[in-house]
Design a protein around this motif. Structure first.
Motif, mmCIF file in Angstrom:
data_model
loop_
_atom_site.group_PDB
_atom_site.id
_atom_site.type_symbol
_atom_site.label_atom_id
_atom_site.label_comp_id
_atom_site.label_asym_id
_atom_site.label_seq_id
_atom_site.Cartn_x
_atom_site.Cartn_y
_atom_site.Cartn_z
ATOM 1 N N GLN A 71 0.828 -1.199 0.000
ATOM 2 C CA GLN A 71 0.000 0.000 0.000
ATOM 3 C C GLN A 71 0.865 1.253 0.000
ATOM 4 O O GLN A 71 1.996 1.240 0.504
ATOM 5 N N ALA A 72 0.323 2.321 -0.541
ATOM 6 C CA ALA A 72 1.003 3.617 -0.504
ATOM 7 C C ALA A 72 -0.036 4.724 -0.437
ATOM 8 O O ALA A 72 -1.182 4.553 -0.867
ATOM 9 N N ILE A 73 0.372 5.843 0.101
ATOM 10 C CA ILE A 73 -0.442 7.057 0.119
ATOM 11 C C ILE A 73 0.376 8.162 -0.528
ATOM 12 O O ILE A 73 1.559 8.352 -0.213
ATOM 13 N N VAL A 74 -0.253 8.882 -1.457
ATOM 14 C CA VAL A 74 0.396 9.986 -2.149
ATOM 15 C C VAL A 74 -0.402 11.251 -1.878
ATOM 16 O O VAL A 74 -1.621 11.282 -2.069
ATOM 17 N N SER A 75 0.277 12.290 -1.414
ATOM 18 C CA SER A 75 -0.353 13.588 -1.190
ATOM 19 C C SER A 75 -0.301 14.403 -2.478
ATOM 20 O O SER A 75 0.760 14.514 -3.109
#
Length: 294
Positions: free
Chosen positions: A26-30
């Motif tokens: 999983q990853a989160i990108v702003s």
């Protein structure tokens, strides 16, 4: 998906992109900064550091994750430190399973970021940046593509300023530069261009520029992270503020310096010139050894 504890609910859902791959990574990108702020491989461990005191209102860059330094590294030019890409809101151009492409153009940049300290415009070059974030089995790939959409050549420097989460800074070893001469940028360093002897260790402030090695290995007692970068990223910056500078950074918590090291893919010792219609590309890949893999 579990968000980092420092991630503000006010930024969701339009300010972030969630990525999840079939293997469970999983990853989160702003969108603010076009910045990866979280990455878990399938083992579930957070591999990027994100300060719980990071600012999300655009008044300063987000402390942690993988900031995009462009079109200027540090204060090596007339723009604000590390340029404006990390201060701007990017747009989502495409998204798939475990992948996303973000874009930034000159029209997306607030005018004052294009100026020097005196308020004079110093960047007036049409461009298109694309940031491709791809989850792979046990790996995260981040690629920056720089397009010149104008009618005249222009030049830039850049870095992917990766904050890598660590569990025991004192036991950490960064391997890959033994025998290499580097620039020690810590104030008062003597000599300023020593030769690396063995592994890089941390404790006090570290601020160095190395010729990019074939690969870096971040070795902890119970974990290994391999770091590769494209040949177009000709330097690597290794940075940790240490206890003194770390205490002076308002967006770091007490002893926050001991929770990360930065190993940055960079092209900073010389400018990259892009002709009209031309494109330059640079990337960094972070990979972990997962159970069952060599």
């Amino acid at each position: 998906m579990t968000q980092p504890t420092a991630f503000p609910a006010a930024a969701s859902p339009t300010g972030i992109v969630h990525l999840q791959a079939e293997d469970g990574s999983q990853a989160i990108v702003s969108l603010l900064g076009g910045q990866v702020v979280s990455w878990h491989a399938a083992d579930g461990r957070e591999r990027l550091y994100l300060s719980p005191r990071a600012l999300w209102d655009g008044s300063a860059s987000i402390r942690g994750g993988i900031p995009v330094c462009w079109p200027q590294f540090n204060r090596r030019g007339p723009l604000a430190k590390h340029g404006f890409a990390r201060m701007c809101r990017w747009r989502v151009a495409a998204q798939g399973t475990g992948t996303a492409r973000l874009v930034l153009t000159q029209e997306d940049v607030t005018a004052h970021w294009l100026c020097d300290d005196a308020g004079e415009v110093v960047w007036n070059h049409p461009f298109r940046l694309e940031l491709d974030v791809v989850l792979q089995p046990g790996a995260l790939s981040v690629t920056l593509s720089v397009h010149n959409t104008g009618s005249a050549s222009w030049a830039f420097t850049t870095a992917l300023h990766s904050y890598l989460a660590v569990q025991d800074l004192a036991a950490l070893r960064l391997q890959g530069a033994d025998g290499v001469r580097y620039w020690d940028a810590v104030a008062g360093a003597d000599p300023a261009h020593p030769v690396q002897q063995g592994d890089i260790v941390f404790g006090q402030e570290v601020d160095r520029v190395y010729p990019a090695p074939a690969a870096w290995r971040l070795q902890e007692p119970a974990a290994v992270l391999d770091i590769h970068q494209s040949p177009s990223m000709t330097e690597s910056v290794v940075w940790n503020p240490g206890p003194v500078l770390g205490a002076a950074l308002a967006d770091l918590p007490p002893n926050g310096y001991a929770q990360f090291v930065c190993v940055e893919a960079a092209h900073i010792d010389g400018e990259i010139t892009v002709p009209p219609g031309g494109c330059w590309q640079g990337w960094q890949v972070l990979s972990v050894a997962l159970p069952g893999k060599a």
